[in-house]
Design a protein around this motif. Sequence first.
Motif, PDB file in Angstrom:
ATOM      1  N   LEU A   5     -26.044  88.445  66.195  1.00  0.00           N
ATOM      2  CA  LEU A   5     -26.152  87.482  65.098  1.00  0.00           C
ATOM      3  C   LEU A   5     -24.932  86.563  65.142  1.00  0.00           C
ATOM      4  O   LEU A   5     -23.803  87.016  65.302  1.00  0.00           O
ATOM      5  N   LYS A   6     -25.204  85.277  65.008  1.00  0.00           N
ATOM      6  CA  LYS A   6     -24.109  84.310  65.002  1.00  0.00           C
ATOM      7  C   LYS A   6     -23.809  83.928  63.552  1.00  0.00           C
ATOM      8  O   LYS A   6     -24.703  83.518  62.813  1.00  0.00           O
ATOM      9  N   LEU A   7     -22.554  84.089  63.135  1.00  0.00           N
ATOM     10  CA  LEU A   7     -22.140  83.648  61.803  1.00  0.00           C
ATOM     11  C   LEU A   7     -21.367  82.346  61.935  1.00  0.00           C
ATOM     12  O   LEU A   7     -20.407  82.268  62.707  1.00  0.00           O
ATOM     13  N   ALA A 213     -25.497  73.615  57.867  1.00  0.00           N
ATOM     14  CA  ALA A 213     -26.921  73.830  57.547  1.00  0.00           C
ATOM     15  C   ALA A 213     -27.884  73.644  58.725  1.00  0.00           C
ATOM     16  O   ALA A 213     -28.772  74.483  58.928  1.00  0.00           O
ATOM     17  N   PRO A 214     -27.736  72.567  59.522  1.00  0.00           N
ATOM     18  CA  PRO A 214     -28.704  72.383  60.618  1.00  0.00           C
ATOM     19  C   PRO A 214     -28.562  73.429  61.737  1.00  0.00           C
ATOM     20  O   PRO A 214     -29.451  73.563  62.570  1.00  0.00           O
ATOM     21  N   ALA A 218     -30.239  80.703  57.913  1.00  0.00           N
ATOM     22  CA  ALA A 218     -30.008  81.032  56.503  1.00  0.00           C
ATOM     23  C   ALA A 218     -28.578  80.670  56.129  1.00  0.00           C
ATOM     24  O   ALA A 218     -27.680  80.693  56.983  1.00  0.00           O
ATOM     25  N   LEU A 219     -28.383  80.331  54.848  1.00  0.00           N
ATOM     26  CA  LEU A 219     -27.047  80.007  54.354  1.00  0.00           C
ATOM     27  C   LEU A 219     -26.756  80.861  53.130  1.00  0.00           C
ATOM     28  O   LEU A 219     -27.566  80.922  52.208  1.00  0.00           O
ATOM     29  N   ILE A 262     -33.698  86.852  61.709  1.00  0.00           N
ATOM     30  CA  ILE A 262     -32.882  85.643  61.891  1.00  0.00           C
ATOM     31  C   ILE A 262     -31.808  85.877  62.958  1.00  0.00           C
ATOM     32  O   ILE A 262     -31.432  87.014  63.246  1.00  0.00           O
ATOM     33  N   THR A 263     -31.333  84.775  63.520  1.00  0.00           N
ATOM     34  CA  THR A 263     -30.311  84.902  64.574  1.00  0.00           C
ATOM     35  C   THR A 263     -28.996  84.203  64.205  1.00  0.00           C
ATOM     36  O   THR A 263     -27.989  84.361  64.884  1.00  0.00           O
ATOM     37  N   SER A 264     -29.027  83.422  63.130  1.00  0.00           N
ATOM     38  CA  SER A 264     -27.799  82.711  62.752  1.00  0.00           C
ATOM     39  C   SER A 264     -27.716  82.553  61.234  1.00  0.00           C
ATOM     40  O   SER A 264     -28.720  82.238  60.584  1.00  0.00           O
ATOM     41  N   VAL A 265     -26.515  82.753  60.689  1.00  0.00           N
ATOM     42  CA  VAL A 265     -26.304  82.643  59.241  1.00  0.00           C
ATOM     43  C   VAL A 265     -25.043  81.815  58.990  1.00  0.00           C
ATOM     44  O   VAL A 265     -24.018  82.007  59.659  1.00  0.00           O
TER      45      VAL A 265
END
Length: 316
Positions: A5-7, A213-214, A218-219, A262-265
Amino acid sequence: MAQPLKLYLAAPRGFCAGVDRAIKIVEMALEKWGAPVYVRHEIVHNKYVVDDLKAKGAVFVEELDDCPQDRPVIFSAHGVPKAVPQEAQRRNMVFVDATCPLVSKVHIEAERHHQNGLQMVMIGHAGHPETVGTMGQLPVGEVILVETVEDVAQITPRDPEKLAFITQTTLSVDDTADIVAALQARFPKIVGPHKEDICYATTNRQEAVKAVAPLVDALLVIGAPNSSNSRRLVEVGSKAGCKYAQLVQRAADIDWRALEGITSVGITAGASAPEVLIDEVISAFGNRYEVTVEIVETAQENVEFKVPRVLREKVA
């Protein structure tokens, strides 16, 4: 093997200079006068911060009447109506005003326009302590509140030729622009602030969210439900194309089911949320995923506000 997961960590995020100063004021007051020190209204909109100060001896109340005469009282960072310090003075109370200097700037501006014979239009949220405090700088009827573009069409000022507008400091930059445009279209002579009232920290945190955001599925915005600037960050994230933008007070509030697959937050925090809560959220993700963190920085902040002189002086 945990799922990767990318934060994306928005910067700037979290505490602003006004919040920093307000918390420092309570801590220094406790050091100077000992516990209890009374605080009228939550010093900043964050439960963790308020609970931490309670544990150190701060007592939070809603009104001056709830404070004993012989203990110091502090006014919150959101600002208070003029009647409040006047009443504290009348009672010979020791009080310290922790109003953010950028909010005080709006108060001074309103006062100046009023002296020049202008009626004020305030762009803000009804009932928010900052709006209540700003409107309370002038006599009743001198400030007309508008919350939306639609409200602009409904107001009936005393003299359409003699108007000025001010803004709550924590609103969405984009939403306010629409309301200002509507005011200028209906009242061409309306006077605006020299420099916009929305504070640098609000603007910077919104810009960082627009950049994040883009990039994300998820945010998460860490902040309190009664924090105007935190709630605006959720709206800004949604408008900037993030399908899932959520406000959480801390890690325990994360809806993990909603984040499945999901993969990015993206992670950010409102101006009254401490870094410790951001770290808590990051480690909650670390416990569930194989996390990599990238910082998305859109501005650097090095603003610092001095605490009032009364706290820098030793007890006599």
